[in-house]
Scaffold this motif. Structure first.
Motif, short mmCIF file in Angstrom:
data_model
loop_
_atom_site.label_atom_id
_atom_site.label_comp_id
_atom_site.label_asym_id
_atom_site.label_seq_id
_atom_site.Cartn_x
_atom_site.Cartn_y
_atom_site.Cartn_z
N PRO A 1 0.74 -1.28 -0.12
CA PRO A 1 -0.18 0.08 0.08
C PRO A 1 0.90 1.32 -0.07
N HIS B 1 0.83 5.88 0.35
CA HIS B 1 0.07 7.00 0.67
C HIS B 1 0.45 8.33 -0.01
N ARG C 1 -9.85 6.32 0.33
CA ARG C 1 -9.13 5.07 0.59
C ARG C 1 -9.41 4.28 -0.78
N TYR C 2 -8.22 3.06 -0.87
CA TYR C 2 -8.21 2.49 -2.17
C TYR C 2 -8.38 0.84 -1.82
N ASP D 1 -6.49 -1.61 -2.25
CA ASP D 1 -5.37 -2.34 -1.78
C ASP D 1 -4.96 -1.82 -0.24
N GLY D 2 -5.93 -0.90 0.22
CA GLY D 2 -5.51 -0.28 1.52
C GLY D 2 -4.50 0.99 1.44
N SER D 3 -4.27 1.45 0.31
CA SER D 3 -3.73 2.75 -0.10
C SER D 3 -4.52 3.93 0.42
N THR D 4 -4.04 4.97 0.76
CA THR D 4 -4.73 6.12 1.00
C THR D 4 -4.10 7.31 0.59
N THR E 1 -18.97 5.33 1.47
CA THR E 1 -18.56 4.21 0.62
C THR E 1 -18.83 4.60 -0.82
#
Length: 728
Positions: free
Chosen positions: A549, A551, A615-616, A618-621, A723
């Motif tokens: 992930p 950021h 929020r993406y 794969d957990g990326s932000t 969401t």
């Protein structure tokens, strides 16, 4: 139709053929009968245009300050293109006219076709054969009032607002300094209010005219005659009000005002004269200095002037439109006489020669009128721009095929962004033909046609959408019209490039996607240009692919809006972030190679600064800080990406760097200007249209970015993350 225009860079005056303006809702299309030359304001503008660049800068230090700020934010080349683009454009002249209603837009019920109206506004009452005028900038002409006299309505409103600011009472004595057009009208309005008037002007002809129109005495301000008249009328106490209707660089008017005004009297500035107030003189008498803002309450308020939202009479008795109607009534009843003020009436075809004669001093005048040719019976009316209803279930248009060479482009809208950031990249591009430019304002279409070589200019959108020779349509209009124009162009089978935002509501976005489904035409690109910026792309390649992930931290130092910016019209144009935020969300999503799945947002008191967290999958932000309270000299956009022990930094599209723990790559500072990707984006779009290949950005990504931008409003309202489950 014909319109008087001036090139501010060269000073050239011209009577230009321009497209007929469309009749939009909320206003009327007016065919001019007479228009009035403001011998003060307009001649000052004409004279400024003839100055050198240094002279122009000295005369407008406020604009110089804006240029300096733009250089700090956008760099010298981009600022130069923007400034030269504005200077080397035709600008309109005129703001006061009378004419006949030729078409009535939707929502107008107080006038009908054939009615005579007086019109106001330096964007709507121009020296042109036809003008579109919004509701609050016209007033019906009373029965029996000649159109040439009704054409004084705007300047009469300016004079009336100045008198209202002075709050005269029966029996007062007033001094009017400057007996030009406005000063002569102020004299008559004060006389009609039961006020005795002394006039001051160095021109003996104007002094004599003012005395004929109601002034008790007039004279040269440098002679003792004015002071003697004031002393006799006031018993030596001084006048109750002084109205400054003079122009020029002399400080004599404000000094004379202090000398001849009584203790705690009022000084009202109506004109544009030098105002170096002698502090002791004004302090000792405790003089009340007031400014009069043009035609009255409502001026410079876009919700009043453009959207037709009136002020309740119980709170604002005299608005811009009510002043206009009141002045027309006074002239119709003979309480104000404008006929003696008309020094010359010229045919509209002789407009350029008339201006030159006034500028050179050959024609000395208080007021000059343009007389327009009468419309012949049965003459064709200007076409109205209408929005046809969408027939659901109609046969879908065929999918867009690869365009022949050259690619023929049409532009809907030709404002500042189109002419400074898009058209310069397209005008000289090989394999591109600029076919037609469509605007609702005729002069902007003519300017774009002249500067960029469009084959045609029009206000008729339907003709362009129905033209099979047009391969692609650029939508570069106000935000509130983007979705509808895009939808119509897609249904017409055109490839579409629309500037951000694609839509301002979920329903608008749904309408665009429904048009794609109905027509089978998905040839759409939104102007998210930053992902195409060469420096950002190079930094992305140096950073390499991610495995874990990431950021993104994106700080946007947006700055304060100028007064009058249409970004302030949130009721019709959406919030500022709704208009700009898609840029930053798209950039973050491109860096993370995914579309967001949730949005959270919070703001400071007063909604000045905004924080958006994405929020993406794969957990990326990504965190986007959109602030208006930052310092002016700080870079506008700074961006960081951190992932897998590496970091990428972009400093305002001027420098980029990548760190991986062992070595560091730093770009060289760009020698010329920030490149935010417009040229590369346009090249990719034109290539896709020509070859029939995929659009530069997938439709799914465009929709996801737009939905995420719209979700910010819902996140702020609910106070919880929103969401994104897909677009409707």
């Amino acid at each position: 139709m014909k319109q008087v225009v001036q090139n501010y860079k060269s000073g050239e005056l011209a009577l230009l053929d321009v497209p007929v303006p469309g009749c939009k809702p909320g206003g009327v299309l007016v065919r001019s009968s007479y228009s009035l030359i403001s011998t003060g304001t307009e001649l000052m503008k004409v004279s400024e245009a003839g100055m050198s660049m240094l002279g122009k800068a000295r005369s407008r230090p406020d604009q110089v300050a804006k240029v300096v700020q733009s250089v700090a934010v956008n760099g010298v080349p981009a600022t130069y293109r923007k400034v030269m683009g504005k200077l080397d454009s035709y600008t309109p002249l005129g703001y006061s006219l009378c004419g006949v209603v030729e078409q009535v837009g939707a929502g107008i019920d107080d006038v009908a076709v054939g009615d005579l109206v007086a019109c106001a506004g330096n964007e709507h009452a121009l020296h042109a054969e036809l003008n579109w005028v919004p509701k609050n900038l016209y007033a019906p002409v009373p029965e029996g009032l000649a159109p040439q006299h009704a054409s004084f309505g705007t300047v009469g409103s300016i004079a009336m607002q100045g008198v209202r600011r002075g709050e005269p009472q029966l029996g007062d004595v007033a001094l009017v300094i400057g007996l030009g057009l406005i000063g002569q009208l102020v004299v008559q309005l004060l006389d009609a209010s039961g006020v005795r008037v002394v006039g001051a002007d160095p021109d003996p002809v104007r002094c004599e005219l003012a005395e004929r129109l109601g002034a008790t005495a007039c004279g040269d301000p440098a002679s003792p005659a004015v002071e003697q008249a004031v002393a006799e009328l006031t018993g030596g106490r001084g006048v109750d009000q002084v109205y400054l209707a003079a122009g020029g660089d002399s400080n004599q008017p404000v000094e004379l005002a202090a000398r001849l005004c009584r203790d705690r009297g009022r000084v009202i500035d109506i004109g544009k004269c030098r105002l170096d107030l002698p502090w002791n003189a004004y302090y000792e008498k405790e003089l009340d200095v007031r400014f009069s803002r043009s035609y009255g309450p409502g001026r410079y308020d876009p919700e009043y002037e453009l959207e037709g939202r009136d002020y309740p009479i119980g709170y604002v008795r005299w608005t811009e439109r009510r002043n206009l109607a009141c002045f027309l009534d006074l002239v119709a009843r003979g309480r104000v006489d404008v006929e003696p003020l008309v020094s010359h009436t010229a045919d509209f075809d002789d407009a350029v020669e008339t201006y030159r004669s006034m500028k050179d001093g050959g024609l000395k005048a208080v007021a000059v009128l343009f007389r327009y040719p009468e419309q012949e019976a049965g003459a064709a009316r200007a076409p109205a721009v209408t929005v046809p209803a969408v027939r659901h279930g109609a046969k879908p248009s065929a999918p867009v095929r690869a365009a022949r060479k050259p690619v023929r482009l049409a532009f809907v809208g030709a404002g500042n962004y189109a002419t400074s950031m898009l058209l310069p990249h397209l005008a000289q591009r090989e394999g591109v033909e600029l076919s037609t430019v469509v605007t609702t304002t005729a002069l902007s279409a003519a300017n774009a046609q002249r500067k960029f070589g469009f084959a045609g200019a029009t206000t008729d959108l339907d003709a362009v959408l129905g033209d099979p020779a047009v391969d692609a349509v650029f939508v570069v209009t106000r935000h509130s019209s983007h979705a509808e124009l895009t939808r119509r162009a897609l249904l017409a089978g055109k490839a579409v490039f629309v500037e951000k935002p694609l839509a301002l509501t979920e329903d608008e976005l749904a309408g665009v996607l429904a048009a794609v489904e109905e027509s089978g035409n998905d040839r759409l690109q939104v102007g998210f240009n930053r992902r195409f910026a060469p420096l950002l792309r190079e930094a992305g390649e140096r950073f390499g692919p991610r495995t874990g992930p990431g950021h993104v931290r994106y700080l946007v130092n947006a700055g304060r809006l100028d007064h009058g910016s249409w970004y302030l019209r949130q009721g019709t144009e959406g919030s500022r972030f709704a208009g700009e935020g898609g840029h930053f969300i798209d950039t973050a999503s491109w860096l993370l190679r995914a579309d967001p799945v949730s949005v959270y947002a919070l703001t400071t008191p007063g909604d000045e600064d905004l924080q958006v967290v994405l929020r993406y999958p794969d957990g990326s932000t990504a965190t986007i800080g959109y602030v208006t309270t930052g310092p002016a000299g700080f870079p506008k956009e700074t961006l960081d990406l951190v992932a897998d022990g590496r970091a990428l930094r972009l400093d305002d599209f001027v420098r980029a760097s990548v760190y991986d723990g062992r070595k560091r790559w730093v770009s060289s500072r760009l020698p010329k200007a920030r490149d935010k990707g417009q040229s590369a984006e346009l090249a990719a779009f034109v290539r896709a249209v020509r070859t029939g290949g995929p659009m530069p950005v997938p439709l799914e990504s465009l929709a996801a970015t737009t939905a995420a931008t719209l979700a910010v409003r819902a996140a702020l309202a609910g106070g919880v993350p929103v969401t994104l489950t897909g677009t409707r």
